[in-house]
Structure formats: structure tokens, C-alpha cells
Design a protein around this motif. Structure first.
Motif, PDB file in Angstrom:
ATOM      1  N   PHE A 231      -9.159 -29.957  88.054  1.00 30.88           N
ATOM      2  CA  PHE A 231      -8.427 -29.017  87.205  1.00 30.88           C
ATOM      3  C   PHE A 231      -7.951 -29.648  85.888  1.00 30.88           C
ATOM      4  CE2 PHE A 231      -7.679 -27.180  91.531  1.00 30.88           C
ATOM      5  CZ  PHE A 231      -8.413 -26.021  91.338  1.00 30.88           C
ATOM      6  N   GLY A 232      -8.191 -30.922  85.691  1.00 31.63           N
ATOM      7  CA  GLY A 232      -7.920 -31.550  84.403  1.00 31.63           C
ATOM      8  C   GLY A 232      -6.481 -32.009  84.211  1.00 31.63           C
ATOM      9  N   GLY A 233      -6.232 -32.595  83.067  1.00 28.71           N
ATOM     10  CA  GLY A 233      -4.937 -33.219  82.782  1.00 28.71           C
ATOM     11  C   GLY A 233      -4.085 -32.472  81.769  1.00 28.71           C
ATOM     12  N   LEU A 234      -4.461 -31.247  81.418  1.00 22.76           N
ATOM     13  CA  LEU A 234      -3.720 -30.484  80.407  1.00 22.76           C
ATOM     14  C   LEU A 234      -2.907 -29.374  81.058  1.00 22.76           C
ATOM     15  CD1 LEU A 234      -4.154 -30.749  77.222  1.00 22.76           C
ATOM     16  CD2 LEU A 234      -5.961 -31.763  78.565  1.00 22.76           C
ATOM     17  N   LEU A 235      -1.686 -29.187  80.587  1.00 24.40           N
ATOM     18  CA  LEU A 235      -0.913 -28.032  81.039  1.00 24.40           C
ATOM     19  C   LEU A 235      -0.008 -27.564  79.913  1.00 24.40           C
ATOM     20  CD1 LEU A 235       2.034 -29.026  83.357  1.00 24.40           C
ATOM     21  CD2 LEU A 235       0.603 -30.730  82.301  1.00 24.40           C
TER      22      LEU A 235
END
Ligand SMILES: *Cc1c(COP(=O)(O)O)cnc(C)c1O
Length: 386
Positions: free
Chosen positions: A302-306
Motif C-alpha cells: 500500500f506504499g509509504g504515502l498518506l
């Protein structure tokens, strides 16, 4: 030994070794030009889309090794590297679209891409229709048969982590379909496996991964990359061999960096959901995210960006400025956790309607989670929330 197809995480370590002549680390071919044995050879090299030993704006062995690695990771026949992600995106748009042509794009886009399509394309008579990339069927419905040349998506998208259905996009036939897959990285998803024609990355971000290279890349079928090459050598946004070497260096460790960033981001997102001063946490790994099921189906990670909203007048800016470990900087995918205030920076060009459409406001903060110990990142964020 039995033949098995290696996992992409292994390919990230093994791919793109053609330029190094036995050196284990990428060799930097620091030369602008190459000698030819005779004029016939020079003539052949000058017009070849695959020759990396003629003139470095056309091609360069270090850059070619990086292109080879990204093509292999994306399951593509070929790739072309550029001096930046925007160099790649503007080359794709200007190589394939002419005056009178039509392009469909989602409005959830990186700021530079939004300005390319919204401000530059109209100057050249390229007509752009913006759609909601998360609305099922929206891209296909906006295609004008015979006139639409390009359909451009970004997933996960800036800055609210919206997810586009890659199967639906790949099913569109006629126009060339393009995905900006920067947030996912080549290890997070493979748009070409879903029938998409071209995948673009700002390799400045997680691929190079250390905030020391400005680099872009486009991968797809040989025929499309050859056409793109013809424009790219004139456009001139060619990748530097130094940046390409950093791109290769980054690919070697991408899998472990991504895993760490995604696991910290997941913990941070869950912490923020439960925090009384925070609302609207957007992270594809949260079951409450509207693109969660799609992301779970088409992404490995799900990646490292929020992004999330900090409630209260001016509270988001106050929060960002109270962060101590987390730094204020634009960019993503590197070792350091970074905070941005999109409406002040990457999305400053948006008017009130544009912000509402993207679901962002003065309260919105975007975090790119880095490689620090997760406990320290979470402690810093919680402490700055007060
Ligand atoms: C950063 C970024 C770009 C532009 O890349 P540069 O290397 O900065 O030119 C394009 N798309 C996305 C999604 C990005 O994050």
C-alpha cells in the motif's frame, strides 16, 4: 537447476547490468559522445533507437542499463529515461498528441502534470477532458473515438491517495493508455499486466530513493518507446548517467525500503484514525479508504504515502511546524519522513472548486514515510498534534 521466474524483488537486484562490464556497482559512462570506426557505422548509430554509444542525448550505456532494469521490472519490451518525471510526462504528451487531438485525464493529478495538461496543452491546441479517476467507467465514457489519442491516469494519486481501476483502464482500446505509477513504484503494481500501454515514473522519488537524483522513465511496447525516442532526442530532457546510476543503485534496495515505509505508514494511519484532532485519514491500507479493495487487488503493497486533515483553524500548518524529526520538504519515497502542506505547495494552483474536487483543504497534510524507526516517526507525529 529448474527454471523459475524470479520474484520482481529479485529482479530489482539482478536487472540492468549491461553497462557495467563486470563492475558490480553501476558504471557511470561520463562521456557525451562516442567514436565510430567509420562513417557507415556513425550513420547507423545516429538513427538507431537502441544505440547507447553514439551521443549521450540519444543514449548512454549507464542510462540504457537503468532503462533495461525498469523495462524488466514493469514487464515491458523497452523503456526510455528522462531528466525528470516531468520530462517523461511532457515527452509522452507532446510526442503522441498534435494540435486538434483529444486527451482524457483524471483531475486527481500531481501538480506539475495538472499544469502541463491544463495550461500547456491548450496553447498547442490539444483538447483535454478531466474526469474523476475513481468513478467507474469515467475514462472510457470521455473517450471520443477517432479523436482521443491519450488517456492518462495516476494511481495512487496525489494528494488524497485515490485509486484508479487498472483493469478498466487497460480495457480501453484505441487511445494509448498511460499510468503515472510513481507512488506505487515498479514493485508495488504493474500497470502493463492490466493491459495499460505505457507506465511512467518519477524515479526522483522511491526508485532513486535517496533525494539525490532527478530522473524519470517511461516503459512499454518497443514500438511506442521507439516513437517516443524520436521526440525525446529533440525535446532534449535526456537522463544524466549520474542520475541513472543513482536510479540503479536505488532499485537494488527498493523492496526492503518499500516494505519498511509501508509498514510504518500502516501503523501511523491506524494511530491517526484513532486520534481526536485528526479526520479524513487517506491511506489505501485502511479498510475505510474508498479505494482499499481495489488497491488490495492490484497492488502488492500500500506504499509509504498518506494524507489526513488536522482539525481546527490553521491547525495543519501549526502541526507541520511543530514536527521535529519529520522535515518540511516536497518529494517522497526517500529515507527521511517528509511533511507537505499541499494547498501551499504542490497544489497551490488550485482554486476553491479544485480543492473540493480533490477532497483537500487548508487542513490537509501529506506525509511521505521514511526509514526512521517507526516508534520515533509515530511519537513525533503524535507529539506535534498536541
Ligand atoms: C514528483 C512527481 C512527478 C514529477 O517528477 P519530477 O521528477 O519531480 O519531475 C510526477 N508524478 C508524480 C506522481 C510525482 O510524485
Amino acid at each position: 537447476m529448474a527454471e523459475t521466474t524470479p520474484d520482481p524483488e529479485t529482479t530489482a537486484v539482478t536487472a540492468g547490468r549491461s553497462g557495467d562490464d563486470g563492475a558490480l556497482a553501476p558504471t557511470i559512462w561520463e562521456t557525451t559522445t562516442f567514436t565510430s570506426p567509420d562513417v557507415a557505422a556513425a550513420r547507423a548509430a545516429a538513427t538507431s533507437t537502441t544505440e547507447s554509444r553514439f551521443y549521450s542525448r540519444n543514449g548512454n550505456p549507464t542510462v540504457a542499463a537503468f532503462e533495461e532494469a525498469v523495462a524488466e521490472l514493469e514487464g515491458a519490451e523497452a523503456a526510455r529515461a528522462f531528466a525528470s518525471g516531468m520530462g517523461a510526462l511532457s515527452a509522452v504528451v507532446l510526442a503522441f498528441c498534435s494540435s486538434g487531438d483529444h486527451l482524457v485525464a483524471q483531475y486527481q493529478l500531481y501538480g506539475g502534470t495538472a499544469q502541463l495538461l491544463g495550461a500547456v496543452c491548450p496553447r498547442f491546441g490539444i483538447d483535454v477532458t478531466f474526469v474523476d479517476g475513481t468513478e467507474p467507467g469515467a475514462f472510457a465514457a470521455a473517450v471520443q473515438p477517432g479523436r482521443t489519442v491519450l488517456v492518462l491516469a495516476e494511481t495512487p494519486a496525489n494528494p488524497a491517495l485515490d485509486i484508479v481501476d487498472l483493469d478498466a483502464l487497460g480495457a480501453i482500446k484505441g487511445p494509448i493508455t498511460v499510468v503515472d505509477s510513481t507512488f506505487a513504484t515498479p514493485l508495488g503494481q504493474r500497470p502493463l499486466d492490466h493491459g495499460v500501454d505505457l507506465v511512467v515514473h518519477s524515479a526522483t522519488k522511491a526508485i532513486a530513493g535517496h533525494n539525490d537524483a532527478t530522473l524519470g522513465v517511461v516503459a512499454g511496447e518497443r514500438e511506442l518507446i521507439d516513437w517516443l525516442w524520436g521526440f525525446a532526442v529533440i525535446h532534449g530532457a535526456s537522463a544524466s548517467p549520474h542520475d541513472a546510476a543513482n536510479g540503479l543503485r536505488g532499485l537494488r534496495t527498493l523492496a526492503v525500503r518499500l516494505e519498511r515505509q509501508a509498514s510504518t505508514a500502516q501503523r501511523l494511519a491506524e494511530t491517526l484514525v484513532a486520534h481526536p484532532r485528526v479526520s479524513n485519514v487517506r491511506y489505501p491500507g485502511l479498510p475505510s479508504h474508498r479505494g482499499h479493495d481495489l488497491a488490495a487487488a492490484q497492488m502488492r503493497n500500500f506504499g509509504g504515502l498518506l494524507s489526513f486533515d488536522v482539525d481546527g483553524d490553521g491547525a495543519a500548518v501549526g502541526f507541520i511546524e511543530r514536527l521535529a524529526l519529520v522535515r518540511i520538504a516536497t518529494s517522497l519515497g526517500g529515507p527521511e519522513t517528509l511533511a507537505t502542506h499541499p494547498v501551499s505547495t504542490t497544489h497551490h494552483h488550485l482554486n476553491a472548486d479544485g480543492r473540493v474536487r480533490l477532497g483537500i483543504s487548508d487542513a490537509t497534510v501529506r506525509l511521505s514515510v521514511g526509514l526512521e524507526h517507526p516508534d520515533d516517526v509515530i511519537a513525533d507525529v503524535v507529539s506535534a498534534l498536541g
